[in-house]
Motif scaffolding. Structure first.
Motif, PDB file in Angstrom:
ATOM      1  N   ASP A 132       0.797  -1.228   0.000  1.00 26.12           N
ATOM      2  CA  ASP A 132       0.000   0.000   0.000  1.00 26.12           C
ATOM      3  C   ASP A 132       0.831   1.281   0.000  1.00 26.12           C
ATOM      4  O   ASP A 132       0.285   2.368  -0.216  1.00 26.12           O
ATOM      5  N   MET A 133       2.143   1.177   0.237  1.00 26.65           N
ATOM      6  CA  MET A 133       2.934   2.389   0.443  1.00 26.65           C
ATOM      7  C   MET A 133       2.972   3.287  -0.792  1.00 26.65           C
ATOM      8  O   MET A 133       2.681   4.487  -0.713  1.00 26.65           O
ATOM      9  N   PHE A 134       3.316   2.746  -1.933  1.00 28.09           N
ATOM     10  CA  PHE A 134       3.462   3.625  -3.089  1.00 28.09           C
ATOM     11  C   PHE A 134       2.135   4.070  -3.695  1.00 28.09           C
ATOM     12  O   PHE A 134       2.037   5.221  -4.155  1.00 28.09           O
ATOM     13  N   PRO A 135       1.082   3.255  -3.708  1.00 28.97           N
ATOM     14  CA  PRO A 135      -0.216   3.815  -4.087  1.00 28.97           C
ATOM     15  C   PRO A 135      -0.630   4.978  -3.190  1.00 28.97           C
ATOM     16  O   PRO A 135      -1.263   5.937  -3.656  1.00 28.97           O
ATOM     17  N   THR A 136      -0.246   4.908  -1.909  1.00 29.59           N
ATOM     18  CA  THR A 136      -0.530   6.016  -0.993  1.00 29.59           C
ATOM     19  C   THR A 136       0.278   7.246  -1.377  1.00 29.59           C
ATOM     20  O   THR A 136      -0.231   8.378  -1.374  1.00 29.59           O
ATOM     21  N   LEU A 137       1.554   7.057  -1.704  1.00 31.32           N
ATOM     22  CA  LEU A 137       2.391   8.186  -2.126  1.00 31.32           C
ATOM     23  C   LEU A 137       1.854   8.805  -3.411  1.00 31.32           C
ATOM     24  O   LEU A 137       1.753  10.040  -3.528  1.00 31.32           O
ATOM     25  N   PHE A 138       1.502   7.968  -4.383  1.00 31.89           N
ATOM     26  CA  PHE A 138       0.996   8.491  -5.656  1.00 31.89           C
ATOM     27  C   PHE A 138      -0.261   9.338  -5.431  1.00 31.89           C
ATOM     28  O   PHE A 138      -0.422  10.404  -6.040  1.00 31.89           O
ATOM     29  N   ALA A 139      -1.139   8.860  -4.567  1.00 34.28           N
ATOM     30  CA  ALA A 139      -2.355   9.625  -4.266  1.00 34.28           C
ATOM     31  C   ALA A 139      -2.012  10.934  -3.561  1.00 34.28           C
ATOM     32  O   ALA A 139      -2.621  11.978  -3.837  1.00 34.28           O
ATOM     33  N   SER A 140      -1.016  10.889  -2.678  1.00 37.26           N
ATOM     34  CA  SER A 140      -0.621  12.090  -1.938  1.00 37.26           C
ATOM     35  C   SER A 140       0.001  13.135  -2.862  1.00 37.26           C
ATOM     36  O   SER A 140       0.002  14.331  -2.545  1.00 37.26           O
ATOM     37  N   LEU A 141       0.552  12.688  -3.986  1.00 38.35           N
ATOM     38  CA  LEU A 141       1.122  13.614  -4.968  1.00 38.35           C
ATOM     39  C   LEU A 141       0.089  14.069  -5.998  1.00 38.35           C
ATOM     40  O   LEU A 141       0.408  14.834  -6.911  1.00 38.35           O
ATOM     41  N   GLY A 142      -1.141  13.593  -5.844  1.00 39.47           N
ATOM     42  CA  GLY A 142      -2.221  14.022  -6.724  1.00 39.47           C
ATOM     43  C   GLY A 142      -2.165  13.424  -8.113  1.00 39.47           C
ATOM     44  O   GLY A 142      -2.629  14.031  -9.086  1.00 39.47           O
ATOM     45  N   TRP A 143      -1.643  12.203  -8.232  1.00 40.68           N
ATOM     46  CA  TRP A 143      -1.446  11.606  -9.557  1.00 40.68           C
ATOM     47  C   TRP A 143      -2.676  10.849 -10.046  1.00 40.68           C
ATOM     48  O   TRP A 143      -3.317  10.097  -9.292  1.00 40.68           O
ATOM     49  N   ASP A 144      -2.990  11.040 -11.323  1.00 41.83           N
ATOM     50  CA  ASP A 144      -3.866  10.131 -12.056  1.00 41.83           C
ATOM     51  C   ASP A 144      -2.937   9.182 -12.815  1.00 41.83           C
ATOM     52  O   ASP A 144      -1.959   9.627 -13.427  1.00 41.83           O
ATOM     53  N   TYR A 145      -3.219   7.890 -12.805  1.00 42.32           N
ATOM     54  CA  TYR A 145      -2.298   6.978 -13.479  1.00 42.32           C
ATOM     55  C   TYR A 145      -2.969   5.633 -13.769  1.00 42.32           C
ATOM     56  O   TYR A 145      -3.976   5.271 -13.162  1.00 42.32           O
ATOM     57  N   LYS A 146      -2.378   4.934 -14.724  1.00 42.65           N
ATOM     58  CA  LYS A 146      -2.804   3.575 -15.038  1.00 42.65           C
ATOM     59  C   LYS A 146      -2.094   2.639 -14.062  1.00 42.65           C
ATOM     60  O   LYS A 146      -0.903   2.801 -13.782  1.00 42.65           O
ATOM     61  N   THR A 147      -2.802   1.654 -13.555  1.00 45.40           N
ATOM     62  CA  THR A 147      -2.211   0.801 -12.525  1.00 45.40           C
ATOM     63  C   THR A 147      -2.624  -0.655 -12.664  1.00 45.40           C
ATOM     64  O   THR A 147      -3.738  -0.958 -13.100  1.00 45.40           O
ATOM     65  N   ASN A 148      -1.706  -1.507 -12.277  1.00 44.52           N
ATOM     66  CA  ASN A 148      -1.965  -2.946 -12.183  1.00 44.52           C
ATOM     67  C   ASN A 148      -1.631  -3.417 -10.771  1.00 44.52           C
ATOM     68  O   ASN A 148      -1.414  -4.597 -10.534  1.00 44.52           O
ATOM     69  N   LEU A 149      -1.579  -2.484  -9.843  1.00 45.20           N
ATOM     70  CA  LEU A 149      -1.131  -2.741  -8.484  1.00 45.20           C
ATOM     71  C   LEU A 149      -2.295  -3.103  -7.570  1.00 45.20           C
ATOM     72  O   LEU A 149      -3.398  -2.569  -7.713  1.00 45.20           O
ATOM     73  N   PHE A 150      -2.028  -3.979  -6.611  1.00 43.40           N
ATOM     74  CA  PHE A 150      -3.050  -4.378  -5.645  1.00 43.40           C
ATOM     75  C   PHE A 150      -3.222  -3.337  -4.534  1.00 43.40           C
ATOM     76  O   PHE A 150      -4.241  -3.309  -3.857  1.00 43.40           O
ATOM     77  N   GLY A 151      -2.197  -2.527  -4.291  1.00 43.26           N
ATOM     78  CA  GLY A 151      -2.188  -1.645  -3.126  1.00 43.26           C
ATOM     79  C   GLY A 151      -3.265  -0.582  -3.164  1.00 43.26           C
ATOM     80  O   GLY A 151      -3.767  -0.194  -4.228  1.00 43.26           O
TER      81      GLY A 151
END
Length: 660
Positions: free
Chosen positions: A555-574
């Motif tokens: 969950d750490m990097f999905p949390t960071l990406f959200a905190s940076l305000g990113w929209d992105y394509k993902t295949n991550l479970f976090g």
């Protein structure tokens, strides 16, 4: 006894008795070593030592086969000939050398992992340089080797003095007698080889009793044969469509939209849900700390006072207090962090085939224009790290002696040169040296104007726990506490240096452990021994706070990406921890065979014998109490692990397949 061991079998008898005696000694030693953790009722002890004896008999039967075949083919007239004496003496010497060596090794392995040999020991066969050097730096190797050879010589002398060799050489045992005496050993070996599995030693709910019931050498070869496990063959499953529907439902609730809703995949778009937050692209330096358990930090309840820097950062960061590692080894932590995936059974994906060209967090950084770099103070050949990171788009910075395992991988590789090293042990340069290299490379990257993501793997908090003298008040090589304090000190010096750099204000620091110092415990999965520290420091416009939500490394990097305000394509479970509702909180923990799903202080443990055990976990004393099965909880656990394994085995993590 004479029928089982006729005179020609005298040395075989001595070998069998020696093996059983030493194995019993080792089992008793380990029980005394962790006496407080072992269940000691009469029935438990009978089960432990009875099961252990049966596994010992099975193990020694395999050793007897080569010698029995030799005994059967050599006729009476050749007994005691020069060739017979040479072969017999050398074979006996080699056999007892292997026995003593393996049992010596078991003590060092138990000291590190509180387990009998497993797939970790198998992996270590590949990386002899690091392992041998680590043993040499951690233990008095000349004394160990001297003791080993002394025991071998003493055993040979005793056997010779009591006529073991003479009885073997001057025997008149007939072929019929030898054949009859051999049959039980062949039968035992066949039964054990075909019908007995190592997990049959796991009869108790107490993990220590189960480990004591095993035979180390048998466990080693069992791990050698079974270091990869197909989830669908060994674990409880549900219909694939149901599993994917369950997992996808979690992401739909978060507002994600799937690119191919009808496919068995989780590729989707995730959007910034905070309309006020604008996208930011700071540099990101991720520090993955070797073996730092949560219970070493005062901020997480310790009173050791050895993590001054991290305790200070806890008050200046997004500090995650209920955060768990997914596994028990560095490669498992790397898997969880970079792939953001629950652990799959068997070896980490880093060490398996088809481990390159995957959708990792690096792909998200790449889409945002980042350079991606992997820093390691040792040789990244170890544990297949360079092949994995290099094959997934990262530049490599390491203390390289070897090469990328896969020659087809093209990536930039930068060496940590001799003049950049102030201290080095078996695992690599000290943390201060790797941080100095990170600073140098960050200075270069800053000049290009392109943002960078650095994955930094530290090594100082690892046996032999050695580090530069004079930096802290605990002498080098005296134990884990000193290594933790030095690790913390080095982070402090790194940040002090970084604050003087022009790129510091635009750099986020993510700090997390790869796994705990020890995963051993009396339970199938000892939950507390997966609790690790994690924080995000210097995040733009973020208010420092402690986040008490249950979460894990994925969950750490999905949390960071959200905190940076990113929209992105993902295949991550976090998931974004900050937006988790109480009903969303969960963590994944496991080892190479047991897969755990933790939620609401309950843990479901899936085993490779199609087993599922459900427990109430008490965080106050780390105890677990069996609960009646909860079907909904079970299906949720199965869904996540089944989907993770399905995606890996069916190419659902591969970038090429996701583009189709």
């Amino acid at each position: 006894m004479s029928k089982l061991f006729p005179s020609r079998f005298t040395l075989l008898k001595a070998f069998v008795l020696l093996f059983l005696s030493i194995s019993l000694f080792v089992r008793i030693s380990f029980m005394v070593w962790d006496f407080a953790e072992v269940d000691k009722s009469i029935l438990d002890l009978l089960g432990t030592f009875g099961t252990g004896f049966l596994f010992d008999i099975g193990t020694v039967s395999f050793f007897t086969i080569p010698y029995l075949l030799y005994l059967l083919v050599v006729p009476v007239k050749w007994y005691g000939s020069f060739i017979d004496r040479i072969i017999t003496a050398f074979g006996f010497f080699l056999g007892i050398l292997i026995i003593y060596f393996s049992f010596f090794g078991e003590f060092t392995f138990w000291d590190e992992f509180q387990r009998r040999y497993n797939f970790i020991a198998v992996d270590y066969l590949i990386y002899t340089y690091e392992v041998v050097k680590n043993i040499n730096e951690s233990y008095p190797l000349p004394i160990l080797i001297g003791s080993l050879l002394t025991l071998v010589a003493l055993t040979l002398f005793i056997v010779y003095k009591y006529g073991g060799f003479q009885k073997t050489y001057y025997s008149e045992t007939s072929f019929k007698q030898k054949f009859v005496a051999s049959l039980p050993w062949f039968a035992i070996a066949i039964v054990c080889g075909l019908l007995v599995t190592n997990d049959q030693a796991e009869w108790s709910k107490n993990r220590y009793n189960n480990e004591l019931s095993k035979a180390g050498i048998y466990s080693f070869f069992a791990a050698f044969r079974n270091n990869e496990l197909a989830y669908s063959e060994f674990y409880r499953t549900i219909d694939d469509k149901k599993a994917f529907a369950d997992v996808k439902g979690e992401f739909v609730d978060s507002g994600d939209t799937f690119l191919h809703p009808l496919k068995n995949e989780i590729l989707r778009n995730t959007k910034n849900t905070d309309s006020i937050k604008t996208e930011q692209r700071p540099n990101v330096i991720f520090i993955c700390i070797e073996s730092l358990s949560g219970n070493y930090m005062n901020a997480l309840g310790s009173d050791l006072n050895i993590t001054q820097t991290l305790d200070s950062l806890a008050n200046k960061s997004l500090f995650f207090t209920d955060f768990f590692a997914t596994g028990t080894r560095t490669v498992r932590g790397m898997e969880a962090i970079t792939l953001s995936i629950p652990p799959t059974p068997g070896r980490s994906i880093l060490k398996r085939k088809n481990n390159t060209g995957l959708f990792t967090i690096g792909e998200v950084f790449k889409a945002k224009g980042y350079d991606r770099n992997f820093f390691y103070g040792g040789d990244g050949y170890f544990d297949n790290m360079n092949t994995y990171f290099g094959g997934n788009g990262f530049n490599i910075v390491d203390r390289g002696r070897g090469f990328l395992l896969d020659k087809s991988i093209t990536t930039t590789r930068t060496n940590i040169e001799d003049d950049e090293v102030t201290f080095e042990n078996a695992w690599g340069v000290c943390d201060a040296d790797i941080y100095n290299k990170v600073i140098k490379e960050a200075d270069k990257a800053h000049e290009t104007g392109k943002p960078f993501f650095d994955f930094v793997m530290t090594t100082s908090n690892h046996k032999p726990y050695t580090y530069p003298e004079g930096k802290i008040d605990i002498p080098s090589g005296t134990g884990r506490n000193g290594a933790v304090k030095y690790t913390d000190y080095a982070i402090g010096e790194f940040l002090k240096n970084a604050r003087t750099k022009p790129w510091f204000k635009n750099t986020v620091f993510v700090i997390m452990s790869d796994h705990c110092a020890s995963s051993a415990g009396r339970w199938e999965l000892d939950v507390q021994n997966y609790h690790i520290p994690a924080l995000i420091y210097n995040l733009p416009n973020a208010v420092p706070q402690k986040i008490d939500k249950l979460s894990s490394q994925i969950d750490m990097f999905p949390t960071l990406f959200a905190s940076l305000g990113w929209d992105y394509k993902t295949n991550l479970f976090g998931r974004n921890i900050l937006e988790m509702k109480p009903e969303d909180e969960r963590a994944f923990i496991g080892n190479y065979r047991k897969l755990g799903y933790l939620k609401d202080n309950k843990v479901m443990v899936l085993g490779d014998g199609n087993t599922a055990n459900f427990y109430q976990w008490n965080p106050a004393d780390n105890s677990q109490k069996a609960l009646p099965m909860d079907t909904e909880f079970l299906e949720r656990a199965i869904s996540n692990y089944q989907v993770a394994d399905y995606l890996y085995r069916n190419g659902g993590l591969q970038l090429n397949n996701l583009k189709k």
